[in-house]
Design a protein around this motif. Structure first.
Motif, PDB file in Angstrom:
ATOM      1  N   ARG A  77       0.554  -1.658   0.150  1.00 13.85           N
ATOM      2  CA  ARG A  77      -0.030   0.176  -0.116  1.00 13.85           C
ATOM      3  C   ARG A  77       0.890   1.708  -0.249  1.00 13.85           C
ATOM      4  O   ARG A  77       0.758   2.380  -0.929  1.00 13.85           O
ATOM      5  N   ALA A  78       1.451   1.164   1.378  1.00 17.59           N
ATOM      6  CA  ALA A  78       3.179   2.740   1.165  1.00 17.59           C
ATOM      7  C   ALA A  78       3.687   1.806  -0.113  1.00 17.59           C
ATOM      8  O   ALA A  78       3.613   3.664  -1.205  1.00 17.59           O
ATOM      9  N   GLU A  79       4.038   1.481  -0.445  1.00 19.53           N
ATOM     10  CA  GLU A  79       4.660   1.361  -2.388  1.00 19.53           C
ATOM     11  C   GLU A  79       3.689   1.824  -3.037  1.00 19.53           C
ATOM     12  O   GLU A  79       4.172   2.857  -4.397  1.00 19.53           O
ATOM     13  N   ILE A  80       2.514   1.647  -3.484  1.00 14.98           N
ATOM     14  CA  ILE A  80       1.229   2.056  -4.096  1.00 14.98           C
ATOM     15  C   ILE A  80       1.486   3.956  -4.460  1.00 14.98           C
ATOM     16  O   ILE A  80       1.918   5.057  -5.437  1.00 14.98           O
ATOM     17  N   LYS A  81       1.089   3.955  -3.125  1.00 12.48           N
ATOM     18  CA  LYS A  81       0.939   5.576  -2.930  1.00 12.48           C
ATOM     19  C   LYS A  81       1.759   6.661  -3.033  1.00 12.48           C
ATOM     20  O   LYS A  81       1.788   7.663  -3.772  1.00 12.48           O
ATOM     21  N   LYS A 103       2.851  -6.181  -7.250  1.00 15.40           N
ATOM     22  CA  LYS A 103       3.601  -7.539  -6.851  1.00 15.40           C
ATOM     23  C   LYS A 103       2.546  -8.390  -6.082  1.00 15.40           C
ATOM     24  O   LYS A 103       2.443  -8.856  -4.421  1.00 15.40           O
ATOM     25  N   ARG A 104       1.562  -8.827  -6.911  1.00 15.77           N
ATOM     26  CA  ARG A 104       0.574  -9.939  -6.359  1.00 15.77           C
ATOM     27  C   ARG A 104      -0.348  -9.423  -5.740  1.00 15.77           C
ATOM     28  O   ARG A 104      -1.540  -9.944  -4.948  1.00 15.77           O
ATOM     29  N   ASP A 114       5.202  -0.187 -12.962  1.00 17.11           N
ATOM     30  CA  ASP A 114       4.857  -0.976 -12.664  1.00 17.11           C
ATOM     31  C   ASP A 114       3.834  -1.765 -11.624  1.00 17.11           C
ATOM     32  O   ASP A 114       3.271  -2.571 -11.052  1.00 17.11           O
ATOM     33  N   VAL A 115       2.864  -0.467 -11.332  1.00 18.61           N
ATOM     34  CA  VAL A 115       1.326  -0.628 -10.648  1.00 18.61           C
ATOM     35  C   VAL A 115      -0.006  -1.199 -12.556  1.00 18.61           C
ATOM     36  O   VAL A 115       0.021   0.360 -12.691  1.00 18.61           O
ATOM     37  N   GLU A 116      -0.585  -1.523 -12.078  1.00 16.39           N
ATOM     38  CA  GLU A 116      -1.123  -2.129 -12.983  1.00 16.39           C
ATOM     39  C   GLU A 116      -2.792  -1.316 -12.589  1.00 16.39           C
ATOM     40  O   GLU A 116      -2.837  -1.690 -11.246  1.00 16.39           O
ATOM     41  N   VAL A 117      -3.438  -0.543 -13.100  1.00 11.76           N
ATOM     42  CA  VAL A 117      -4.611   1.065 -12.497  1.00 11.76           C
ATOM     43  C   VAL A 117      -5.429   0.035 -13.582  1.00 11.76           C
ATOM     44  O   VAL A 117      -6.054  -0.247 -14.401  1.00 11.76           O
ATOM     45  N   VAL A 118      -6.823  -1.014 -12.577  1.00 13.72           N
ATOM     46  CA  VAL A 118      -7.494  -1.447 -13.569  1.00 13.72           C
ATOM     47  C   VAL A 118      -8.722  -0.619 -13.068  1.00 13.72           C
ATOM     48  O   VAL A 118      -9.320  -1.017 -12.041  1.00 13.72           O
ATOM     49  N   PRO A 119      -9.761  -0.427 -14.013  1.00 16.52           N
ATOM     50  CA  PRO A 119     -10.898   0.577 -13.724  1.00 16.52           C
ATOM     51  C   PRO A 119     -11.914  -0.303 -13.609  1.00 16.52           C
ATOM     52  O   PRO A 119     -11.836  -1.624 -13.840  1.00 16.52           O
ATOM     53  N   SER A 120     -13.099  -0.520 -12.407  1.00 19.11           N
ATOM     54  CA  SER A 120     -14.315  -0.799 -11.953  1.00 19.11           C
ATOM     55  C   SER A 120     -14.964  -0.471 -12.511  1.00 19.11           C
ATOM     56  O   SER A 120     -15.529   0.533 -12.619  1.00 19.11           O
ATOM     57  N   ASP A 125      -6.458   8.056 -18.823  1.00 22.91           N
ATOM     58  CA  ASP A 125      -5.734   7.528 -19.652  1.00 22.91           C
ATOM     59  C   ASP A 125      -4.020   8.012 -19.475  1.00 22.91           C
ATOM     60  O   ASP A 125      -3.620   6.578 -18.705  1.00 22.91           O
ATOM     61  N   GLN A 126      -3.611   9.022 -18.677  1.00 27.42           N
ATOM     62  CA  GLN A 126      -2.646   9.108 -19.187  1.00 27.42           C
ATOM     63  C   GLN A 126      -1.634   8.748 -17.363  1.00 27.42           C
ATOM     64  O   GLN A 126      -1.142   7.901 -17.599  1.00 27.42           O
ATOM     65  N   TYR A 127      -2.924   8.604 -16.719  1.00 21.85           N
ATOM     66  CA  TYR A 127      -2.878   8.626 -15.103  1.00 21.85           C
ATOM     67  C   TYR A 127      -1.973   6.890 -15.172  1.00 21.85           C
ATOM     68  O   TYR A 127      -1.484   6.223 -14.760  1.00 21.85           O
ATOM     69  N   ILE A 128      -3.162   6.154 -16.250  1.00 19.80           N
ATOM     70  CA  ILE A 128      -3.057   4.344 -16.617  1.00 19.80           C
ATOM     71  C   ILE A 128      -1.365   3.595 -16.285  1.00 19.80           C
ATOM     72  O   ILE A 128      -1.065   3.868 -16.235  1.00 19.80           O
ATOM     73  N   ILE A 129      -1.389   4.771 -17.767  1.00 20.53           N
ATOM     74  CA  ILE A 129       0.111   4.601 -18.154  1.00 20.53           C
ATOM     75  C   ILE A 129       1.361   5.147 -17.722  1.00 20.53           C
ATOM     76  O   ILE A 129       2.078   4.102 -17.251  1.00 20.53           O
ATOM     77  N   TYR A 130       0.943   5.784 -16.989  1.00 21.76           N
ATOM     78  CA  TYR A 130       2.193   6.432 -16.030  1.00 21.76           C
ATOM     79  C   TYR A 130       2.501   5.475 -14.993  1.00 21.76           C
ATOM     80  O   TYR A 130       3.255   5.319 -14.615  1.00 21.76           O
ATOM     81  N   MET A 131       1.405   4.751 -14.113  1.00 19.28           N
ATOM     82  CA  MET A 131       1.142   4.469 -13.259  1.00 19.28           C
ATOM     83  C   MET A 131       1.950   2.777 -13.245  1.00 19.28           C
ATOM     84  O   MET A 131       2.796   2.258 -12.687  1.00 19.28           O
TER      85      MET A 131
END
Length: 287
Positions: free
Chosen positions: A164-168, A215-216, A194-200, A184-190
């Motif tokens: 959580r701390a790493e993602i933040k 990290k799983r 190595d952070v996959e941002v998945v829209p719900s 879209d840009q935010y998702i690409i930059y993340m």
């Protein structure tokens, strides 16, 4: 170590599963039994069970799972000791029982089957047997210097806390260094970090929020940090004012090549953003 337990009626099927040679099954414990096959063991159980016709779920099934690290070091004699201690803690040392270890996976585990009916024809009380199994396994693990379920849970909590701390931290870097202009840009930059941002998106094609995979771990945005709900993220992104106005008017937006509807909370957050941008622009013009 984790302990699971329940009462069952399918004795032969369960013992056959425990004795499955494809799973490299080995008998590590037996008590008051002489049979050498699942059929013979089942028949010995049934002779005792015939004294109590009222009890239908007349066999107890347990699974004892040491951690992967503990399991690598355990020999058959130690697995037998674990089973004996567990049986003692559960008060089943006078019942017929047999246990097998499965080593077909890296995570070895013990399958223990105990006759619920004792030699006097009385049924073992199985109230809260799942919880009691867990507590007994935890006590045995402490006695033998093994990792307990509480320690496993704490390790997992610590791992999630670190992720959580790493993602933040990555989120804050993206916002401050990259200044994304839309989702879209935010998702690409993340993703570049190595952070996959998945829209719900719900069944009504409405954008509800984001989940973050790293990290799983798969975490809801607000579970990463309260500042990372989709509404808060929208407030931090430097959306173009005209684009924001269109999203608010249409109650929808273009995301990853598709048009999706936006929730009322997100629409409200963006509407406030339009007002702030308008006020800021007016002040700049001296109006």
């Amino acid at each position: 170590m984790i302990g699971l337990g329940k009462s069952i009626s399918h004795t032969k099927v369960s013992i056959s599963y425990g004795w499955n040679q494809e799973k490299e099954a080995v008998v590590v414990y037996r008590q008051h039994l002489s049979g050498e096959t699942p059929m013979e063991i089942t028949q010995e159980f049934k002779i005792i069970q015939s004294q109590n016709q009222k009890c239908k779920r007349n066999t107890l099934s347990f699974v004892l799972s040491p951690t992967i690290e503990d399991g690598r070091e355990l020999k058959s004699t130690e697995l037998k000791k674990i089973t004996e201690r567990f049986v003692q803690e559960m008060g089943l040392h006078e019942q017929q029982a047999i246990a097998f270890v499965h080593r077909n996976r890296s995570h070895i585990h013990i399958h223990l089957y105990v006759n619920r009916i004792n030699f006097e024809g009385n049924a073992y009380k199985d109230n809260y047997i799942g919880k009691r199994s867990q507590l007994a396994a935890e006590k045995v693990a402490r006695q033998l210097g093994m990792t307990t379920v509480r320690e496993v849970q704490q390790q997992e909590l610590n791992m999630v806390k670190d992720v959580r701390a790493e993602i933040k931290q990555i989120h804050e870097q993206v916002m401050s260094e990259m200044g994304p202009r839309d989702f879209d840009q935010y998702i690409i930059y993340m993703k570049q970090r190595d952070v996959e941002v998945v829209p719900s998106i719900n069944k009504h094609n409405q954008l509800q929020g984001f989940r973050f995979e790293h990290k799983r771990e798969n975490l809801k945005g607000s579970h990463v940090h309260r500042s990372m709900s989709i509404r808060k993220i929208a407030e931090q992104i430097g959306f173009d004012q005209r684009e924001v106005q269109q999203i608010v008017n249409d109650n929808s937006m273009y995301l990853l090549g598709k048009t999706v509807r936006v929730s009322s909370n997100l629409a409200m957050a963006l509407a406030k953003k339009v007002i702030k941008l308008t006020v800021k622009k007016s002040i700049g013009l001296g109006m």
